[in-house]
Scaffold this active site. Structure first.
Site, PDB file in Angstrom:
ATOM      1  N   GLU A 161      -8.164  19.050 -11.100  1.00 39.05           N
ATOM      2  CA  GLU A 161      -6.699  19.076 -11.046  1.00 39.05           C
ATOM      3  C   GLU A 161      -6.156  17.636 -11.061  1.00 39.05           C
ATOM      4  OE1 GLU A 161      -3.335  21.609  -8.585  1.00 39.05           O
ATOM      5  OE2 GLU A 161      -5.197  21.081  -7.601  1.00 39.05           O
TER       6      GLU A 161
ATOM      7  N   ASP B   5      -7.577  12.520  -4.184  1.00 35.43           N
ATOM      8  CA  ASP B   5      -8.523  13.557  -3.756  1.00 35.43           C
ATOM      9  C   ASP B   5      -8.159  14.868  -4.455  1.00 35.43           C
ATOM     10  OD1 ASP B   5      -6.150  13.512  -2.262  1.00 35.43           O
ATOM     11  OD2 ASP B   5      -7.044  14.584  -0.580  1.00 35.43           O
TER      12      ASP B   5
ATOM     13  N   GLU C 183      -3.139  22.416   4.217  1.00 33.73           N
ATOM     14  CA  GLU C 183      -4.201  21.413   4.151  1.00 33.73           C
ATOM     15  C   GLU C 183      -4.704  21.002   5.527  1.00 33.73           C
ATOM     16  OE1 GLU C 183      -4.887  16.830   2.528  1.00 33.73           O
ATOM     17  OE2 GLU C 183      -3.393  18.110   1.582  1.00 33.73           O
TER      18      GLU C 183
END
Length: 341
Positions: A142, A84, A233
């Site tokens: 990324e 992810d 997160e």
């Protein structure tokens, strides 16, 4: 997100030049312009995490009602980076050369977003003064694998009467190059590098003005919140924007319904548990705050404030990747807001 220990990236870019961009719409009130077409971004094997290109957009911006951006994240047969990953798309301001973040999304686990007919949809009408004529775009992911990701990006320009004929946009700040280039959370940081306090002046001719913010947290730093939710997160937090020292706007980084994601074929993958304001396989939402008209034509103090929390450095670091813009609109030609330190 998969935690990184130490990586040194020397960035190179893939360049795409498109003089005659493909227009696919048959509706005279709308034109669809394809920009990136199955372009790959990756890490290793001579590839880059970013791709850039120059594309031609309509120039009659005062007659553009809306602009929608669609991003197809293509991953047949699980051939892509399975994690992810943080990703976004930028347009370059022709005057300053600065990249403006149009939108941000997080790749799904193992798959693409083929379950969405046209991919991720992001309203980018606020950037119509930038998305005009020959425009440079950049798409970034990324990713740390040579498998990378492949993207196709289209823009729908809908013509008609807009809410206001003219608009202008300018960043207050952008700390959004990657998840780990965001503002450190819960620890002291260099305010010369991460300046969350600005002065803003809205042109007196503006009829409406507002802030547009995108923010996402990364990291699993401790102490954990209840349920083992590490920062930034997983830990739910409320951020505030102070105007002239007064707490004025709130951004709640809480659950947005990861388990209800229509990209529900992310197997294997930990996509259902709620993150703090984002989900794998979804667009990171933009947050909007209207500025009082009484403040137009004068300078006011802006400060972005994180909720108090102290990182004990027991399990990595915490970051908030953030971009905030000021959008001004008018039925008469309008200049950008001015931003100063």
């Amino acid at each position: 997100m998969k935690k990184l220990i130490t990586v040194l990236l020397l960035s190179t870019f893939t360049f795409i030049s498109c003089k005659d961009d493909e227009k696919t719409s048959q509706d005279p009130s709308k034109t669809t312009i394809k920009t990136f077409d199955n372009v790959k971004v990756a890490f290793g094997d001579g590839l880059s995490q970013s791709a850039e290109g120059t594309f031609s957009f309509p120039t009659n911006s005062e007659n553009i009602k809306t602009i929608k951006m669609f991003i197809k994240d293509i991953c047949p047969n699980k051939e892509c980076d399975e994690w992810d990953r943080y990703a976004n798309l930028y347009a370059k301001d022709k005057t300053t050369g600065e990249w403006y973040e149009l939108g941000r999304f997080i790749n799904p686990y193992w798959v693409g977003n083929e379950k969405l007919e046209r991919g991720y949809e992001i309203d980018v009408t606020d950037f119509k003064s930038i998305l005009s004529g020959s425009t440079e775009l950049k798409i970034y992911t990324e990713t740390w694998l040579a498998k990378g990701r492949k993207y196709t990006v289209e823009f729908d320009f809908e013509f008609g009467t807009p809410d206001y004929k003219y608009s202008a946009v300018v960043p207050v700040f952008q700390y959004n190059k990657s998840s780990i280039d965001g503002v450190p959370y819960g620890t002291a940081f260099d305010t010369n590098v991460f300046d969350l306090t600005k002065q803003i002046n809205i042109p007196s001719g503006a009829e409406i003005a507002y802030l547009r913010t995108i923010i996402s947290g990364w990291g699993h730093a401790t102490p954990n919140d209840a349920g083992g939710r590490g920062c930034a997160e997983w830990c739910y937090r409320t951020h505030h924007i102070n105007i002239n020292g007064t707490q004025t706007f709130a951004h709640d980084l809480k659950a947005i319904g990861c388990a209800q994601n229509p990209v529900n074929n992310q197997a294997p993958g930990n996509w259902k548990p709620d993150r703090a304001g984002w989900c794998p396989g979804m667009v990171v939402p933009a947050r909007f705050d209207n500025i009082q008209k009484s403040m137009f034509g004068s300078t006011f103090n802006f400060e972005y404030k994180f909720e108090d929390w102290t990182n004990n450095n027991g399990n990595g670091n915490a970051f908030y990747a953030i971009s905030t813009f000021v959008v001004v609109k008018s039925n008469s030609p309008i200049n950008k807001a001015t931003i100063s330190n």
